[in-house]
Design a protein around this motif. Sequence first.
Motif, PDB file in Angstrom:
ATOM      1  N   THR A 337       3.997   7.231   0.112  1.00 44.54           N
ATOM      2  CA  THR A 337       3.366   8.223  -0.689  1.00 44.54           C
ATOM      3  C   THR A 337       2.704   6.876  -1.714  1.00 44.54           C
ATOM      4  O   THR A 337       1.475   6.938  -2.117  1.00 44.54           O
ATOM      5  N   GLN A 340      -0.144   5.157   0.324  1.00 44.98           N
ATOM      6  CA  GLN A 340      -1.317   5.975   0.445  1.00 44.98           C
ATOM      7  C   GLN A 340      -2.185   6.197  -0.813  1.00 44.98           C
ATOM      8  O   GLN A 340      -3.238   6.179  -0.786  1.00 44.98           O
ATOM      9  N   GLN A 341      -1.487   6.274  -2.043  1.00 49.24           N
ATOM     10  CA  GLN A 341      -1.942   6.559  -3.302  1.00 49.24           C
ATOM     11  C   GLN A 341      -2.692   5.313  -3.639  1.00 49.24           C
ATOM     12  O   GLN A 341      -3.895   5.479  -4.154  1.00 49.24           O
ATOM     13  N   ARG A 344      -5.966   4.724  -1.624  1.00 51.84           N
ATOM     14  CA  ARG A 344      -6.859   5.699  -1.914  1.00 51.84           C
ATOM     15  C   ARG A 344      -7.627   5.481  -3.412  1.00 51.84           C
ATOM     16  O   ARG A 344      -8.746   5.426  -3.442  1.00 51.84           O
ATOM     17  N   ASP A 349     -10.772   6.017  -0.219  1.00 51.33           N
ATOM     18  CA  ASP A 349     -10.574   6.638   1.314  1.00 51.33           C
ATOM     19  C   ASP A 349      -9.274   6.955   1.714  1.00 51.33           C
ATOM     20  O   ASP A 349      -8.142   6.422   1.036  1.00 51.33           O
ATOM     21  N   GLN A 350      -9.201   7.467   2.714  1.00 51.58           N
ATOM     22  CA  GLN A 350      -7.743   7.841   3.130  1.00 51.58           C
ATOM     23  C   GLN A 350      -7.321   6.943   4.436  1.00 51.58           C
ATOM     24  O   GLN A 350      -8.149   6.393   5.099  1.00 51.58           O
ATOM     25  N   LEU A 351      -6.031   6.547   4.541  1.00 50.63           N
ATOM     26  CA  LEU A 351      -5.655   5.685   5.747  1.00 50.63           C
ATOM     27  C   LEU A 351      -6.179   6.593   6.887  1.00 50.63           C
ATOM     28  O   LEU A 351      -5.945   7.551   7.276  1.00 50.63           O
ATOM     29  N   ASP A 353      -5.561   6.845  11.082  1.00 53.63           N
ATOM     30  CA  ASP A 353      -4.409   7.077  11.982  1.00 53.63           C
ATOM     31  C   ASP A 353      -3.543   5.384  12.342  1.00 53.63           C
ATOM     32  O   ASP A 353      -2.575   5.418  12.022  1.00 53.63           O
ATOM     33  N   GLN A 356      -1.940   3.998   9.465  1.00 54.01           N
ATOM     34  CA  GLN A 356      -0.819   4.826   9.031  1.00 54.01           C
ATOM     35  C   GLN A 356       0.344   4.433   9.850  1.00 54.01           C
ATOM     36  O   GLN A 356       1.367   4.203   9.655  1.00 54.01           O
TER      37      GLN A 356
END
Length: 375
Positions: A337, A340-341, A344, A349-351, A353, A356
């Motif tokens: 988490t 990811q935070q 962002r 943006d989001q990670l 795939d 990840q």
Amino acid sequence: MRILHTADWHIGKKLHGYDLIDDQRHIVDQIIEIARTEKVTAIVIAGDLYDRSVPAVEAVKLLNEKIAEINLTHKLPLLAISGNHDSPIRLETGKQWFTGTQFHLATSIADSLQPVTISDTQFFLLPYFEPIEARLFFDEPITTIAQGMLRVIDEMKRQFDQTKKQILVTHFFAAGSSQTDSEIKIQVGGLDSVPLDAFEPFDRVLLGHLHSKHALKHPQIKYSGSPLKYSLSEWQDEKGVYVIDTVADTCDFTPLKPKRDIYSIEASFAELTDPAFYTTLDRSAFWHFSLTDRAVIPNMMNQLRKIYPTILAVERINGREQEQKERLTLKDNDPQTLIQQFFREMTGDQLMDTQQRWIDQGLSEVLTTEKRVDQ
């Protein structure tokens, strides 16, 4: 005679990682133009010609180019000393030939004891030295720079011509002066400070080492300051050079205008990114921003750098409570988490795939290693 006093060029220095070679070329060109306009008899550089003992190739090229322009093209006598940032051995290379064109470069205590006479003035050029150098030179128990300075000046006085004025050019921290962040803190317990009364035998003392002309308020003892702002703490300083007239006994400050100045303003992120606001600013300058925002701003630095390419620092003036709450929240989150935070907030943006999967693999390897260690 008329003398231009400058110091602390620090050729090759970077400002928060930004290259300053073009800025330094621009400012030295101004110094040369002032010297010609004011019809000075000689230029004095009171130490720290380079920013480091082993300067970059670009720095060496620039200094050589400008020294040649001053001394060979414009035929101006040049008096310079090595400072605490310079390597005396490297700087003095070739100096046996320099005096033929009236380029007088002092890099040792021995050099300082032979005055350079120009017109009505004897110049004593004393480079920066450590106590051990004075101790070895005089073979006496000298343990501080103050003791070394007094001993050197005693020797200089033996060379005084009473029909002329005496000017000392040196590179030290004079007692009672103040400092800015761009000078390395080299004094320990006052080791490198020199008492002002040590300078009394001289008509004038032209100093380098401290970067502000306000570092010392004294009618005869002056720091010229650096010609450029080399730290954020100097952003409000006025940079320039002194022009000294030994006949009229005057010392006038002439300001310099940098190619890129430093500015600091307080504003919200919305203001800083509003074209109506930023088109009124010099965006090529170096900037320090004090943000009034409390909320997290995703990808903040990247957004600001698209508008202001040379940002020195960004700080929040109202964000401590928010930052504390964020830190408390972060403590409760697992590594996945947190990553990811962070991603962002930094990129907006989001990670992906693939990213990840890399993170999952990395965390798995770390956990496996920790288990082996525990066993």
